[in-house]
Design an enzyme around this catalytic site. Structure first.
Site, PDB file in Angstrom:
ATOM      1  N   LYS A 190       0.842  -1.214   0.000  1.00  0.00           N
ATOM      2  CA  LYS A 190       0.000   0.000   0.000  1.00  0.00           C
ATOM      3  C   LYS A 190       0.867   1.251   0.000  1.00  0.00           C
ATOM      4  O   LYS A 190       0.676   2.161  -0.808  1.00  0.00           O
ATOM      5  CB  LYS A 190      -0.889  -0.009   1.251  1.00  0.00           C
ATOM      6  CG  LYS A 190      -1.554   1.320   1.554  1.00  0.00           C
ATOM      7  CD  LYS A 190      -2.512   1.223   2.714  1.00  0.00           C
ATOM      8  CE  LYS A 190      -1.937   1.613   4.047  1.00  0.00           C
ATOM      9  NZ  LYS A 190      -1.582   3.034   4.226  1.00  0.00           N
ATOM     10  N   ASN A 191       1.809   1.294   0.934  1.00  0.00           N
ATOM     11  CA  ASN A 191       2.564   2.542   1.107  1.00  0.00           C
ATOM     12  C   ASN A 191       3.544   2.799  -0.039  1.00  0.00           C
ATOM     13  O   ASN A 191       4.022   3.922  -0.204  1.00  0.00           O
ATOM     14  CB  ASN A 191       3.302   2.537   2.447  1.00  0.00           C
ATOM     15  CG  ASN A 191       2.334   2.664   3.618  1.00  0.00           C
ATOM     16  OD1 ASN A 191       1.144   2.907   3.417  1.00  0.00           O
ATOM     17  ND2 ASN A 191       2.841   2.504   4.829  1.00  0.00           N
TER      18      ASN A 191
ATOM     19  N   CYS B  10      -5.382   7.669   9.319  1.00  0.00           N
ATOM     20  CA  CYS B  10      -5.593   7.022  10.608  1.00  0.00           C
ATOM     21  C   CYS B  10      -5.380   7.993  11.757  1.00  0.00           C
ATOM     22  O   CYS B  10      -4.501   8.849  11.706  1.00  0.00           O
ATOM     23  CB  CYS B  10      -4.629   5.844  10.750  1.00  0.00           C
ATOM     24  SG  CYS B  10      -5.179   4.400   9.858  1.00  0.00           S
TER      25      CYS B  10
ATOM     26  N   ARG C 265      -0.051  14.226  13.429  1.00  0.00           N
ATOM     27  CA  ARG C 265       0.221  14.087  11.996  1.00  0.00           C
ATOM     28  C   ARG C 265       0.121  15.407  11.234  1.00  0.00           C
ATOM     29  O   ARG C 265      -0.710  15.572  10.331  1.00  0.00           O
ATOM     30  CB  ARG C 265      -0.690  13.035  11.363  1.00  0.00           C
ATOM     31  CG  ARG C 265      -0.611  11.707  12.061  1.00  0.00           C
ATOM     32  CD  ARG C 265      -1.232  10.594  11.269  1.00  0.00           C
ATOM     33  NE  ARG C 265      -0.289   9.965  10.371  1.00  0.00           N
ATOM     34  CZ  ARG C 265      -0.583   8.915   9.610  1.00  0.00           C
ATOM     35  NH1 ARG C 265      -1.773   8.423   9.618  1.00  0.00           N
ATOM     36  NH2 ARG C 265       0.325   8.387   8.822  1.00  0.00           N
TER      37      ARG C 265
ATOM     38  N   ASP D 182       4.383   0.651  12.328  1.00  0.00           N
ATOM     39  CA  ASP D 182       3.180  -0.002  11.823  1.00  0.00           C
ATOM     40  C   ASP D 182       3.029  -1.437  12.346  1.00  0.00           C
ATOM     41  O   ASP D 182       1.954  -2.019  12.233  1.00  0.00           O
ATOM     42  CB  ASP D 182       3.191  -0.029  10.283  1.00  0.00           C
ATOM     43  CG  ASP D 182       2.878   1.340   9.700  1.00  0.00           C
ATOM     44  OD1 ASP D 182       2.501   2.241  10.464  1.00  0.00           O
ATOM     45  OD2 ASP D 182       3.031   1.509   8.469  1.00  0.00           O
TER      46      ASP D 182
ATOM     47  N   ARG E 244      -8.621  -0.925   4.586  1.00  0.00           N
ATOM     48  CA  ARG E 244      -7.808   0.126   3.954  1.00  0.00           C
ATOM     49  C   ARG E 244      -6.448  -0.405   3.535  1.00  0.00           C
ATOM     50  O   ARG E 244      -5.817   0.131   2.626  1.00  0.00           O
ATOM     51  CB  ARG E 244      -7.607   1.287   4.927  1.00  0.00           C
ATOM     52  CG  ARG E 244      -8.864   2.079   5.176  1.00  0.00           C
ATOM     53  CD  ARG E 244      -8.606   3.193   6.144  1.00  0.00           C
ATOM     54  NE  ARG E 244      -7.501   4.011   5.645  1.00  0.00           N
ATOM     55  CZ  ARG E 244      -7.137   5.160   6.149  1.00  0.00           C
ATOM     56  NH1 ARG E 244      -7.790   5.646   7.175  1.00  0.00           N
ATOM     57  NH2 ARG E 244      -6.135   5.837   5.647  1.00  0.00           N
TER      58      ARG E 244
END
Ligand code: UD1
Length: 427
Positions: A26-27, A120, A125, A309, A401
Site C-alpha cells: 500500500k505505502n 488514521c 500528523r 506499523d 484500507r
C-alpha cells in the site's frame, strides 16, 4: 468509508497454517500513483493491491481527469488529460497520503488546491514538513481554513534539510524535484523502502535520482517524464502482520512473495521471542511454535529500526507471552488505540505516556471490540485468532484500507468479498 457489514466474527483457538502470498505494498503504491500524474500518457502498476486506500487514490486521479482501469491486479492510469487542480476535502479527508498529490499537481500544472488530509487517527500528523519542502523549492502556499492553495510556475532546485525524518515529506520533495529546474539536494531524508521504491518507479519514467535509501537524495530536474511501468513490491507490513499471526497462534506458515531484507529489525525481535524463520527458494518459512520469550524493551524507530506499523500487532503477540514486556512508541504520539480493546479481551496492558507495559500470559477471551485505525485493527484480528470463543471486530473498513484478503489469508471464513469501499459522493 463504511459499509453495511462493517464487522467480522472470528472463532479463535487454532494454530495458523498454510501458504500465504503477500499482496503489493500500500505505502509503495500510493505515492507511485501520485507520480503517475507526472506523465501525460498511460502508466501501469502491476500487482497493485485492490484495497480501499488505493481505490480512493484512483478515484482522486479520476477526479483530476485521469482515465483508469484494472486488468486483474494491474492498474492502468491514463493521465493524458489529468489537468484539473482541485482535490476537495471529501477525498483528502479520507486518506493522509493524498497530500503527496500537491507536489505532483504543482509539478504538472503549476497550481493546486487540496483539502486537508485525513488518515488514521494515531497522533497529530501535521503536514508542516510537506509544505516546507514545497516552499523551499519555490511554491507559494496559502493555508486556508478548509484547505491549501498553492502555485508554482516551475519548481526551482534547492538544498533542503528536513528537521525530522518523514516518509511522506521526503516523497513530496522527490515528486516536486524531478521536474524542477536544476539540482535538488534533500538532506535528512527518510530511508524507508517506500521512498526507495518511489525513486525506482520515477527512474523507470526517466527521472534522474541518486542516493535513495540513504538520508541524502540528489535529484537533477528534467523537462518531462515518460510512462511508468513497475511491479509493486510486496507489502512488508502485511508480511509482518502475518508473521505475528503465526506467532500469536503458535502456528507455522509459508510466505510467498515476501519482502526480502525489509523486515530485519522485526525478524530479530521475532527470533528473540523464540520464533524461527528460514528463507528458501524465494519463500519465507515461519515457525511460531516456539514463541515464549517476552521482550524486555523495544522502541519503534525510523527505518531500518522496528516499524511503528507493526507495534500494535506485536503488542497483541506479547499479550500472550508470560512475563513483562515494554514497548516505547517513538514515531506517533497516540498509537495505542488497540490496547484498550485488547484489555477488554483479557490482556493486561498499561499505557504510561509513550510506553506500553504488557504483563503477558493472561488468557484472551472473545468479545465485541472496535477497530479505530488500520494496524490497531489488524492487531485485534490477531488477538481474536488466539482467543477462546468468538470475537466480533467492529470497524472492519479500517482494516480493509490496507489488507486485501486478511480473512482469506488467515483462514477466517464468512465475510471475505463483502464490498466495504464506498465511492465518495460529492454534491
Ligand atoms: C508513513 C506511512 C505510515 C507509517 C509512517 C511511519 C504511508 C502512506 N504511510 O506515514 O504507514 O506509519 O510513514 O513509518 O506511507 N511529521 C511532522 N510533519 C510532517 C510530516 C510528518 O511532524 O509534515 C511527523 C509525524 O507526525 C510523525 C513523524 O513525522 O510523528 C513521521 O511521520 P511520516 O514519516 O511523515 O509518516 P507518514 O508519511 O504520514
Amino acid at each position: 468509508m463504511k459499509g453495511l457489514n462493517d464487522h467480522i466474527r472470528i472463532a479463535g483457538g487454532k494454530p495458523l497454517e498454510g501458504t500465504i502470498s503477500i499482496q503489493g505494498s500500500k505505502n509503495a503504491a500510493l505515492p507511485m500513483m501520485a507520480a503517475s500524474l507526472l506523465h501525460r500518457g498511460v502508466s501501469v502498476l502491476k500487482g497493485c493491491p485492490r484495497i480501499a486506500d488505493v481505490l480512493c487514490m484512483e478515484e482522486i486521479l479520476q477526479r483530476l481527469g485521469a482515465v483508469t482501469w484494472w486488468e486483474g491486479h494491474d492498474l492502468y492510469m491514463d493521465c493524458t488529460d489529468a489537468d484539473k487542480t482541485e482535490i476537495p476535502a471529501a477525498f483528502t479527508g479520507k486518506m493522509r497520503s493524498s497530500v503527496v498529490l500537491l507536489g505532483a499537481m504543482l509539478s504538472r500544472s503549476g497550481r493546486g488546491y487540496l483539502g486537508y488530509p485525513g488518515g488514521c487517527v494515531i497522533g497529530k500528523r501535521p503536514i508542516d514538513l510537506h509544505l516546507m519542502v514545497l516552499r523551499s523549492l519555490g511554491a507559494e502556499i496559502e493555508e486556508r481554513p478548509q484547505g491549501i492553495a498553492a502555485s508554482c510556475k516551475r519548481f526551482q532546485g534547492a538544498e533542503v534539510t528536513f528537521p525530522k525524518r518523514s516518509v511522506g515529506a521526503t516523497q513530496q520533495g522527490i515528486l516536486a524535484a524531478v521536474l524542477a529546474r536544476g539540482e535538488t539536494e534533500l538532506l535528512n531524508c527518510a530511508c524507508e523502502p517506500e521512498v526507495k521504491w518511489l525513486c525506482v518507479y520515477l527512474r523507470s519514467m526517466g527521472a534522474v535520482i541518486r542516493g535513495e535509501g540513504t538520508s541524502r537524495i540528489l535529484i537533477t530536474g528534467i523537462e518531462s517524464l515518460g510512462a511508468g511501468n513497475m511491479q509493486v513490491p510486496p507489502d512488508r507490513i502485511v508480511a509482518g502482520t502475518y508473521i505475528c499471526a503465526a506467532a500469536i497462534t503458535r502456528g507455522k506458515i509459508v510466505l510467498e512473495n515476501h519482502p526480502e531484507g525489509e523486515l530485519d529489525a522485526f525478524l530479530e525481535v521475532y527470533r528473540k521471542m523464540g520464533g524461527q524463520y528460514q528463507g528458501k527458494s524465494g519463500k519465507l518459512i515461519v515457525d511460531g511454535t516456539g514463541i515464549k520469550n517476552p521482550v524486555a524493551f523495544l522502541e519503534t524507530e525510523v527505518y531500518p529500526g522496528f516499524p511503528t506499523d507493526l507495534q500494535s500487532p506485536l503488542m497483541a503477540v506479547l499479550a500472550t507471552i508470560p512475563g513483562k514486556s515494554r514497548i516505547r512508541e517513538q514515531i506517533f504520539e497516540d498509537r495505542y488505540k488497540a490496547a484498550e480493546e485488547l484489555v477488554r479481551m483479557g490482556a493486561h496492558i498499561r499505557i504510561e505516556g509513550r510506553d506500553a507495559l504488557i504483563e503477558g500470559g493472561y488468557p484472551l477471551r472473545g468479545c465485541r471490540v472496535y477497530a479505530r485505525e488500520l494496524r490497531g485493527g489488524a492487531a485485534l484480528i490477531l488477538a481474536a485468532l488466539a482467543a477462546e470463543g468468538t470475537t466480533c471486530v467492529e470497524g472492519y473498513s479500517f482494516i480493509r484500507r490496507g489488507y486485501e484478503h486478511i480473512c482469506q489469508d488467515l483462514g477466517i471464513s464468512g465475510v471475505e468479498g463483502t464490498e466495504i469501499y464506498e465511492s465518495i459522493q460529492l454534491p
